[in-house]
Design a protein around this motif. Sequence first.
Motif, PDB file in Angstrom:
ATOM      1  N   ARG A   1      88.427  26.786  39.681  1.00  0.00           N
ATOM      2  CA  ARG A   1      87.885  26.019  38.552  1.00  0.00           C
ATOM      3  C   ARG A   1      86.362  25.965  38.543  1.00  0.00           C
ATOM      4  NH1 ARG A   1      92.402  23.076  36.548  1.00  0.00           N
ATOM      5  NH2 ARG A   1      94.045  22.963  38.091  1.00  0.00           N
ATOM      6  N   GLY A   2      85.755  26.095  39.738  1.00  0.00           N
ATOM      7  CA  GLY A   2      84.304  25.937  39.799  1.00  0.00           C
ATOM      8  C   GLY A   2      83.531  27.160  40.203  1.00  0.00           C
ATOM      9  N   ALA A   3      84.187  28.328  40.349  1.00  0.00           N
ATOM     10  CA  ALA A   3      83.478  29.503  40.860  1.00  0.00           C
ATOM     11  C   ALA A   3      83.958  30.790  40.204  1.00  0.00           C
ATOM     12  CB  ALA A   3      83.678  29.613  42.375  1.00  0.00           C
ATOM     13  N   ASP A   4      83.016  31.702  40.005  1.00  0.00           N
ATOM     14  CA  ASP A   4      83.345  33.073  39.637  1.00  0.00           C
ATOM     15  C   ASP A   4      83.683  33.819  40.926  1.00  0.00           C
ATOM     16  OD1 ASP A   4      82.704  32.730  36.910  1.00  0.00           O
ATOM     17  OD2 ASP A   4      80.604  33.251  37.267  1.00  0.00           O
ATOM     18  N   GLN A   5      84.615  34.769  40.860  1.00  0.00           N
ATOM     19  CA  GLN A   5      84.991  35.579  42.021  1.00  0.00           C
ATOM     20  C   GLN A   5      84.738  37.043  41.694  1.00  0.00           C
ATOM     21  OE1 GLN A   5      89.103  35.250  43.210  1.00  0.00           O
ATOM     22  NE2 GLN A   5      88.934  36.867  44.737  1.00  0.00           N
TER      23      GLN A   5
ATOM     24  N   ALA B   1      83.623  28.714  46.943  1.00  0.00           N
ATOM     25  CA  ALA B   1      84.919  28.179  46.527  1.00  0.00           C
ATOM     26  C   ALA B   1      85.750  27.659  47.699  1.00  0.00           C
ATOM     27  CB  ALA B   1      85.708  29.259  45.788  1.00  0.00           C
ATOM     28  N   TYR B   2      85.333  27.955  48.943  1.00  0.00           N
ATOM     29  CA  TYR B   2      86.118  27.593  50.128  1.00  0.00           C
ATOM     30  C   TYR B   2      85.231  26.982  51.195  1.00  0.00           C
ATOM     31  CZ  TYR B   2      89.689  30.453  47.974  1.00  0.00           C
ATOM     32  OH  TYR B   2      90.605  30.953  47.093  1.00  0.00           O
ATOM     33  N   ASP B   3      85.837  26.128  52.042  1.00  0.00           N
ATOM     34  CA  ASP B   3      85.096  25.622  53.193  1.00  0.00           C
ATOM     35  C   ASP B   3      85.175  26.667  54.309  1.00  0.00           C
ATOM     36  OD1 ASP B   3      87.565  25.295  54.555  1.00  0.00           O
ATOM     37  OD2 ASP B   3      87.620  23.139  54.210  1.00  0.00           O
ATOM     38  N   ALA B   4      84.561  26.378  55.453  1.00  0.00           N
ATOM     39  CA  ALA B   4      84.486  27.339  56.554  1.00  0.00           C
ATOM     40  C   ALA B   4      85.857  27.712  57.112  1.00  0.00           C
ATOM     41  CB  ALA B   4      83.603  26.793  57.666  1.00  0.00           C
ATOM     42  N   GLN B   5      86.859  26.856  56.923  1.00  0.00           N
ATOM     43  CA  GLN B   5      88.211  27.142  57.402  1.00  0.00           C
ATOM     44  C   GLN B   5      89.064  27.872  56.354  1.00  0.00           C
ATOM     45  OE1 GLN B   5      86.768  23.930  57.835  1.00  0.00           O
ATOM     46  NE2 GLN B   5      86.107  24.780  59.789  1.00  0.00           N
ATOM     47  N   GLY B   6      88.491  28.158  55.194  1.00  0.00           N
ATOM     48  CA  GLY B   6      89.214  28.865  54.149  1.00  0.00           C
ATOM     49  C   GLY B   6      90.004  27.979  53.212  1.00  0.00           C
ATOM     50  N   GLU B   7      89.786  26.664  53.291  1.00  0.00           N
ATOM     51  CA  GLU B   7      90.466  25.732  52.390  1.00  0.00           C
ATOM     52  C   GLU B   7      89.667  25.605  51.094  1.00  0.00           C
ATOM     53  OE1 GLU B   7      93.484  24.370  52.881  1.00  0.00           O
ATOM     54  OE2 GLU B   7      93.539  25.549  54.722  1.00  0.00           O
ATOM     55  N   PRO B   8      90.332  25.567  49.939  1.00  0.00           N
ATOM     56  CA  PRO B   8      89.621  25.475  48.658  1.00  0.00           C
ATOM     57  C   PRO B   8      88.773  24.219  48.554  1.00  0.00           C
ATOM     58  CG  PRO B   8      91.945  25.986  48.308  1.00  0.00           C
ATOM     59  CD  PRO B   8      91.787  25.643  49.766  1.00  0.00           C
ATOM     60  N   LEU B   9      87.586  24.398  47.988  1.00  0.00           N
ATOM     61  CA  LEU B   9      86.733  23.263  47.676  1.00  0.00           C
ATOM     62  C   LEU B   9      87.088  22.729  46.285  1.00  0.00           C
ATOM     63  CD1 LEU B   9      83.256  24.709  48.721  1.00  0.00           C
ATOM     64  CD2 LEU B   9      84.510  22.890  49.898  1.00  0.00           C
ATOM     65  N   PRO B  10      86.986  21.435  46.072  1.00  0.00           N
ATOM     66  CA  PRO B  10      87.168  20.912  44.710  1.00  0.00           C
ATOM     67  C   PRO B  10      86.098  21.514  43.801  1.00  0.00           C
ATOM     68  CG  PRO B  10      87.213  19.136  46.317  1.00  0.00           C
ATOM     69  CD  PRO B  10      86.767  20.376  47.051  1.00  0.00           C
ATOM     70  N   ALA B  11      86.415  21.679  42.546  1.00  0.00           N
ATOM     71  CA  ALA B  11      85.456  22.242  41.587  1.00  0.00           C
ATOM     72  C   ALA B  11      84.153  21.464  41.642  1.00  0.00           C
ATOM     73  CB  ALA B  11      86.034  22.196  40.180  1.00  0.00           C
ATOM     74  N   GLY B  12      83.061  22.209  41.708  1.00  0.00           N
ATOM     75  CA  GLY B  12      81.745  21.584  41.692  1.00  0.00           C
ATOM     76  C   GLY B  12      81.219  21.172  43.037  1.00  0.00           C
ATOM     77  N   GLU B  13      81.984  21.358  44.134  1.00  0.00           N
ATOM     78  CA  GLU B  13      81.497  20.987  45.464  1.00  0.00           C
ATOM     79  C   GLU B  13      81.216  22.241  46.270  1.00  0.00           C
ATOM     80  OE1 GLU B  13      83.687  18.148  47.713  1.00  0.00           O
ATOM     81  OE2 GLU B  13      84.222  16.994  45.945  1.00  0.00           O
ATOM     82  N   ASP B  14      80.114  22.205  47.003  1.00  0.00           N
ATOM     83  CA  ASP B  14      79.789  23.314  47.916  1.00  0.00           C
ATOM     84  C   ASP B  14      78.916  22.819  49.025  1.00  0.00           C
ATOM     85  OD1 ASP B  14      77.687  22.904  46.142  1.00  0.00           O
ATOM     86  OD2 ASP B  14      77.168  25.013  45.983  1.00  0.00           O
TER      87      ASP B  14
ATOM     88  N   PHE C   1      83.122  37.747  46.665  1.00  0.00           N
ATOM     89  CA  PHE C   1      81.943  36.892  46.566  1.00  0.00           C
ATOM     90  C   PHE C   1      82.255  35.798  45.566  1.00  0.00           C
ATOM     91  CE2 PHE C   1      80.499  41.057  47.849  1.00  0.00           C
ATOM     92  CZ  PHE C   1      79.718  40.756  48.943  1.00  0.00           C
ATOM     93  N   TYR C   2      81.974  34.563  45.938  1.00  0.00           N
ATOM     94  CA  TYR C   2      82.228  33.394  45.096  1.00  0.00           C
ATOM     95  C   TYR C   2      80.905  32.729  44.772  1.00  0.00           C
ATOM     96  CZ  TYR C   2      86.951  34.092  46.838  1.00  0.00           C
ATOM     97  OH  TYR C   2      88.160  34.630  47.159  1.00  0.00           O
ATOM     98  N   SER C   3      80.698  32.458  43.494  1.00  0.00           N
ATOM     99  CA  SER C   3      79.476  31.784  43.068  1.00  0.00           C
ATOM    100  C   SER C   3      79.832  30.674  42.085  1.00  0.00           C
ATOM    101  CB  SER C   3      78.541  32.783  42.391  1.00  0.00           C
ATOM    102  OG  SER C   3      77.392  32.132  41.910  1.00  0.00           O
TER     103      SER C   3
ATOM    104  N   GLU D   1      86.439  35.422  36.283  1.00  0.00           N
ATOM    105  CA  GLU D   1      85.548  34.326  35.922  1.00  0.00           C
ATOM    106  C   GLU D   1      86.189  32.976  36.206  1.00  0.00           C
ATOM    107  OE1 GLU D   1      82.894  35.037  32.475  1.00  0.00           O
ATOM    108  OE2 GLU D   1      84.327  36.664  32.072  1.00  0.00           O
ATOM    109  N   ARG D   2      85.340  31.986  36.470  1.00  0.00           N
ATOM    110  CA  ARG D   2      85.826  30.646  36.816  1.00  0.00           C
ATOM    111  C   ARG D   2      86.869  30.186  35.817  1.00  0.00           C
ATOM    112  NH1 ARG D   2      80.818  27.416  37.644  1.00  0.00           N
ATOM    113  NH2 ARG D   2      79.994  29.468  38.028  1.00  0.00           N
ATOM    114  N   GLY D   3      87.942  29.645  36.380  1.00  0.00           N
ATOM    115  CA  GLY D   3      89.015  29.113  35.555  1.00  0.00           C
ATOM    116  C   GLY D   3      90.089  30.107  35.167  1.00  0.00           C
ATOM    117  N   GLU D   4      89.848  31.411  35.346  1.00  0.00           N
ATOM    118  CA  GLU D   4      90.866  32.396  34.975  1.00  0.00           C
ATOM    119  C   GLU D   4      91.990  32.407  36.007  1.00  0.00           C
ATOM    120  OE1 GLU D   4      88.799  35.837  32.336  1.00  0.00           O
ATOM    121  OE2 GLU D   4      88.535  36.057  34.509  1.00  0.00           O
ATOM    122  N   ARG D   5      93.224  32.329  35.525  1.00  0.00           N
ATOM    123  CA  ARG D   5      94.390  32.408  36.407  1.00  0.00           C
ATOM    124  C   ARG D   5      94.544  33.853  36.872  1.00  0.00           C
ATOM    125  NH1 ARG D   5      95.497  28.502  32.673  1.00  0.00           N
ATOM    126  NH2 ARG D   5      96.363  26.580  33.534  1.00  0.00           N
TER     127      ARG D   5
END
Length: 113
Positions: free
Chosen positions: A42-46, A100-113, A95-97, A75-79
């Motif tokens: 939801r918060g990152a392009d891949q 999109a993930y924390d150091a353990q590979g768990e998804p970050l909530p949209a808008g958090e990094d 590459f995520y901008s 693009e962000r939000g695309e299923r």
Amino acid sequence: MKHQRLIFEDDFRVAFEAHRVQAAEMTIAPGDREGGPDNRHRGADQWLFVVAGEGEAIVEGRQQPLAAGSLLLIERGERHEIRNTGAKPLRTVNFYSPPAYDAQGEPLPAGED
């Protein structure tokens, strides 16, 4: 400078991030898939670059064949879902901008990094 050798042993591993961009490696075994009909960032392009193998991306219901050298922007939000359709592991660098993930590979909530 940051440097890391990618080893493609794990299914998914975050390499590192800098300046609000994150690099990760992903390996999908033959016949396997990652993601699915409800998978999206939801918060990152891949940006996905295929290093080795063959596969298929399904993005918002559209199919795109993948092979070594393919570069795909989700693009962000695309299923999306990534499938290995070949006989060897599908290896990608992603590459995520922004990240999109924390150091353990768990998804970050949209808008958090």
